[in-house]
Design a protein around this motif. Sequence first.
Motif, PDB file in Angstrom:
ATOM      1  N   ARG A  34       0.939  -1.040   0.091  1.00  0.00           N
ATOM      2  CA  ARG A  34       0.070   0.101  -0.154  1.00  0.00           C
ATOM      3  C   ARG A  34       0.900   1.267  -0.104  1.00  0.00           C
ATOM      4  NH1 ARG A  34      -4.031  -2.206   4.126  1.00  0.00           N
ATOM      5  NH2 ARG A  34      -5.472  -3.371   2.787  1.00  0.00           N
ATOM      6  N   ARG A  79       3.895   1.552  -1.043  1.00  0.00           N
ATOM      7  CA  ARG A  79       4.485   1.529  -2.419  1.00  0.00           C
ATOM      8  C   ARG A  79       3.560   1.997  -3.308  1.00  0.00           C
ATOM      9  NH1 ARG A  79       5.509  -3.705  -3.295  1.00  0.00           N
ATOM     10  NH2 ARG A  79       4.075  -3.913  -4.564  1.00  0.00           N
ATOM     11  N   LYS A  80       2.407   1.684  -3.472  1.00  0.00           N
ATOM     12  CA  LYS A  80       1.378   2.273  -4.427  1.00  0.00           C
ATOM     13  C   LYS A  80       1.135   3.689  -4.299  1.00  0.00           C
ATOM     14  CE  LYS A  80      -0.533  -0.975  -6.875  1.00  0.00           C
ATOM     15  NZ  LYS A  80      -0.505  -1.009  -8.361  1.00  0.00           N
ATOM     16  N   GLU A  81       1.026   4.078  -2.887  1.00  0.00           N
ATOM     17  CA  GLU A  81       0.709   5.617  -2.900  1.00  0.00           C
ATOM     18  C   GLU A  81       2.041   6.352  -3.367  1.00  0.00           C
ATOM     19  OE1 GLU A  81       0.122   5.935   1.548  1.00  0.00           O
ATOM     20  OE2 GLU A  81      -1.415   4.717   1.203  1.00  0.00           O
ATOM     21  N   GLU A 103       4.133   5.522  -5.799  1.00  0.00           N
ATOM     22  CA  GLU A 103       4.222   5.509  -7.375  1.00  0.00           C
ATOM     23  C   GLU A 103       3.131   6.430  -7.734  1.00  0.00           C
ATOM     24  OE1 GLU A 103       3.409   1.573  -8.330  1.00  0.00           O
ATOM     25  OE2 GLU A 103       5.307   0.740  -7.521  1.00  0.00           O
ATOM     26  N   ARG A 104       1.875   6.584  -6.990  1.00  0.00           N
ATOM     27  CA  ARG A 104       0.875   7.467  -7.602  1.00  0.00           C
ATOM     28  C   ARG A 104       1.446   8.929  -7.475  1.00  0.00           C
ATOM     29  NH1 ARG A 104      -3.725   3.958  -4.788  1.00  0.00           N
ATOM     30  NH2 ARG A 104      -4.042   2.505  -6.505  1.00  0.00           N
ATOM     31  N   SER A 105       2.144   9.076  -6.523  1.00  0.00           N
ATOM     32  CA  SER A 105       2.681  10.747  -6.164  1.00  0.00           C
ATOM     33  C   SER A 105       4.044  10.996  -7.174  1.00  0.00           C
ATOM     34  CB  SER A 105       2.912  10.826  -4.736  1.00  0.00           C
ATOM     35  OG  SER A 105       4.120  10.208  -4.307  1.00  0.00           O
ATOM     36  N   GLY A 106       4.204   9.940  -8.168  1.00  0.00           N
ATOM     37  CA  GLY A 106       5.194  10.461  -8.926  1.00  0.00           C
ATOM     38  C   GLY A 106       6.546   9.857  -8.751  1.00  0.00           C
ATOM     39  N   SER A 132       9.479   6.771  -8.790  1.00  0.00           N
ATOM     40  CA  SER A 132       9.734   5.673  -9.527  1.00  0.00           C
ATOM     41  C   SER A 132       9.570   4.264  -8.688  1.00  0.00           C
ATOM     42  CB  SER A 132      11.092   5.816 -10.074  1.00  0.00           C
ATOM     43  OG  SER A 132      12.168   5.424  -9.051  1.00  0.00           O
ATOM     44  N   ASP A 133       9.247   3.244  -9.445  1.00  0.00           N
ATOM     45  CA  ASP A 133       9.121   1.854  -8.925  1.00  0.00           C
ATOM     46  C   ASP A 133      10.109   1.508  -7.952  1.00  0.00           C
ATOM     47  OD1 ASP A 133       6.950   1.766 -10.286  1.00  0.00           O
ATOM     48  OD2 ASP A 133       7.809   0.208 -11.860  1.00  0.00           O
ATOM     49  N   ALA A 137      10.049   3.786  -4.757  1.00  0.00           N
ATOM     50  CA  ALA A 137       8.843   3.514  -4.269  1.00  0.00           C
ATOM     51  C   ALA A 137       9.004   2.451  -3.129  1.00  0.00           C
ATOM     52  CB  ALA A 137       7.535   3.697  -5.054  1.00  0.00           C
TER      53      ALA A 137
END
Length: 65
Positions: A15, A17-19, A21-24, A26-27, A30
């Motif tokens: 979760r 990590r997804k947050e 990634e959504r904020s810009g 990189s993988d 994150a």
Amino acid sequence: MPEPGSKKYDTRRARLRKEAERSGVSDQDANAAANKALQQDPEWQSSGPRTERGRGPKGERPENE
């Protein structure tokens, strides 16, 4: 208290990590940020070995513990 490697810990890390990634972010960054955040949070840190055997060989254990 969830331990690192447990299902709850991994779910929380995903979760975070997804947050990130959504904020810009990189993988790779994150993933590192999520791990760092969980390791710093006292609720998600490991509580250490649960048994005497988990503390290691008796002759190599620190005497103070």
